[in-house]
Design a protein around this motif. Structure first.
Motif, PDB file in Angstrom:
ATOM      1  N   CYS A  50       0.840  -1.212   0.000  1.00  0.00           N
ATOM      2  CA  CYS A  50       0.000   0.000   0.000  1.00  0.00           C
ATOM      3  C   CYS A  50       0.875   1.262   0.000  1.00  0.00           C
ATOM      4  N   ILE A  51       1.961   1.246   0.755  1.00  0.00           N
ATOM      5  CA  ILE A  51       2.855   2.415   0.796  1.00  0.00           C
ATOM      6  C   ILE A  51       3.477   2.648  -0.577  1.00  0.00           C
ATOM      7  N   THR A  52       3.878   1.554  -1.235  1.00  0.00           N
ATOM      8  CA  THR A  52       4.639   1.691  -2.471  1.00  0.00           C
ATOM      9  C   THR A  52       3.764   1.718  -3.722  1.00  0.00           C
ATOM     10  N   GLY A  53       2.470   1.847  -3.536  1.00  0.00           N
ATOM     11  CA  GLY A  53       1.584   2.064  -4.684  1.00  0.00           C
ATOM     12  C   GLY A  53       1.245   0.819  -5.481  1.00  0.00           C
ATOM     13  N   PHE A  54       1.499  -0.359  -4.897  1.00  0.00           N
ATOM     14  CA  PHE A  54       1.144  -1.601  -5.601  1.00  0.00           C
ATOM     15  C   PHE A  54      -0.259  -2.067  -5.259  1.00  0.00           C
ATOM     16  N   LEU A  55      -0.768  -1.568  -4.152  1.00  0.00           N
ATOM     17  CA  LEU A  55      -2.133  -1.876  -3.753  1.00  0.00           C
ATOM     18  C   LEU A  55      -2.785  -0.558  -3.391  1.00  0.00           C
ATOM     19  N   GLU A  56      -4.050  -0.452  -3.712  1.00  0.00           N
ATOM     20  CA  GLU A  56      -4.772   0.745  -3.312  1.00  0.00           C
ATOM     21  C   GLU A  56      -5.472   0.469  -1.987  1.00  0.00           C
ATOM     22  N   PRO A  57      -5.173   1.274  -0.954  1.00  0.00           N
ATOM     23  CA  PRO A  57      -5.836   1.026   0.323  1.00  0.00           C
ATOM     24  C   PRO A  57      -7.329   1.366   0.242  1.00  0.00           C
ATOM     25  N   ASP A  58      -8.106   0.750   1.129  1.00  0.00           N
ATOM     26  CA  ASP A  58      -9.549   1.053   1.185  1.00  0.00           C
ATOM     27  C   ASP A  58      -9.810   2.323   1.982  1.00  0.00           C
ATOM     28  N   GLY A  59      -8.851   2.711   2.805  1.00  0.00           N
ATOM     29  CA  GLY A  59      -9.029   3.934   3.583  1.00  0.00           C
ATOM     30  C   GLY A  59      -7.717   4.319   4.225  1.00  0.00           C
ATOM     31  N   GLY A  60      -7.666   5.559   4.709  1.00  0.00           N
ATOM     32  CA  GLY A  60      -6.454   6.034   5.366  1.00  0.00           C
ATOM     33  C   GLY A  60      -5.561   6.794   4.401  1.00  0.00           C
ATOM     34  N   GLN A  61      -4.445   7.243   4.933  1.00  0.00           N
ATOM     35  CA  GLN A  61      -3.574   8.117   4.159  1.00  0.00           C
ATOM     36  C   GLN A  61      -2.104   7.747   4.349  1.00  0.00           C
ATOM     37  N   VAL A  62      -1.334   7.960   3.269  1.00  0.00           N
ATOM     38  CA  VAL A  62       0.120   7.808   3.343  1.00  0.00           C
ATOM     39  C   VAL A  62       0.717   9.150   2.933  1.00  0.00           C
ATOM     40  N   ARG A  63       1.626   9.661   3.749  1.00  0.00           N
ATOM     41  CA  ARG A  63       2.309  10.912   3.400  1.00  0.00           C
ATOM     42  C   ARG A  63       3.818  10.686   3.387  1.00  0.00           C
TER      43      ARG A  63
END
Ligand code: ATP
Length: 254
Positions: A50-63
């Motif tokens: 999810c952090i590296t853009g291989f999976l799209e999270p269902d919710g939440g945020q990465v900065r």
């Protein structure tokens, strides 16, 4: 959390069918070398993806560096300074170590090989500089004697060094490494860890996801423990090691 977080994950959620892989995970990663551990099924790989853009999270945020990078694709992330290592793609195995290093452009990370080739040609505009950097990087990782060798001939550990070299050539601020020690003999493990520490001293930040807890405890300044899709605790190796909840999480299975 850490005061000077470079990477911040806030309330990340990811489900697969009925399985909650990430249950509102919040973690901070600062400078230096940080380790991410957790029992089987804790959500480490899902968080990494999810952090590296291989999976799209269902919710939440990465900065990252203050910017919202949630769902940003790997190639764009590399340009923002966050890069992960990749296994040498099969198409690149017949190419030499030198050619692999020359193709290590930020755009290539996460793009298909055809894109890499096109951009490889563009990169060749600045060919002399690119060749010098490839040679210097090979030397730093002690791969210089292998520059003319097809990448497919390298041992497991040499491949990991080449993967690290390729990631480094994208000029990142932070490198995310998934199982950098897996399948690597002890002497090359030592070499990989030495290089990570050299790079840390030069200001690069690392997040290592590793099954080998001893490696993490010995080499990371900070350890994050994931359990059931959430951060259980984070701290120095000593703090984490003496935390009852960590002991329980590992003994209790998932
Ligand atoms: P391990 O140490 O065993 O590799 P992990 O901490 O990396 O585990 P994940 O692989 O992220 O954990 O898995 C977290 C949970 O999500 C597990 O229950 C796993 O079975 C489930 N899961 C992960 N990926 C998928 C998927 N693609 N489809 C269905 N379930 C998945």
């Amino acid at each position: 959390g850490v005061d000077d977080a470079l990477l911040t994950v806030d309330g990340l959620r990811k489900e697969f069918g009925g399985i909650t892989a990430l249950d509102g995970a919040s973690v901070d990663v600062g400078r230096g070398v940080t380790g991410l551990i957790g029992p089987n099924g804790a959500g480490k790989t899902t968080l990494f993806n999810c952090i590296t853009g291989f999976l799209e999270p269902d919710g939440g945020q990465v900065r990252f560096g203050g910017e919202d990078i949630t769902g940003v694709r790997p190639a764009a992330l590399a340009q923002q300074g966050l890069v992960r290592t990749f296994q040498i793609p099969r198409e690149l195995e017949s190419m030499t170590v030198r050619e692999n290093l020359l193709l290590a452009t930020p755009e290539q990370f996460g793009e298909r090989l055809t894109g890499a080739w096109r951009r490889g040609e563009r990169f060749a505009d600045d060919e002399r500089r690119a060749r010098r950097r490839a040679a210097e990087t090979a030397e730093f990782f002690e791969l210089d004697h292998l520059l003319d060798e097809p990448a497919g001939n390298l041992s497991g550990g040499q491949r990991k060094l080449l993967e690290l070299a390729r990631a480094l050539l994208t000029d990142p601020d932070m490198l995310l490494l998934d199982e950098p020690m897996a399948g690597v003999n002890p002497s090359l493990q030592r070499k990989i860890l030495d290089r990570i520490h050299d790079l840390e001293e030069r200001g690069y930040a690392f997040l290592l996801v590793e099954h080998d807890i001893d490696v993490i405890m010995e080499h990371c300044e900070r350890v994050i423990v994931l359990h059931r899709g959430e951060q259980l605790t984070a701290g120095t190796p000593e703090e984490v090691r003496s935390d009852e909840r960590v002991v329980e999480a590992y003994l209790g299975g998932d």
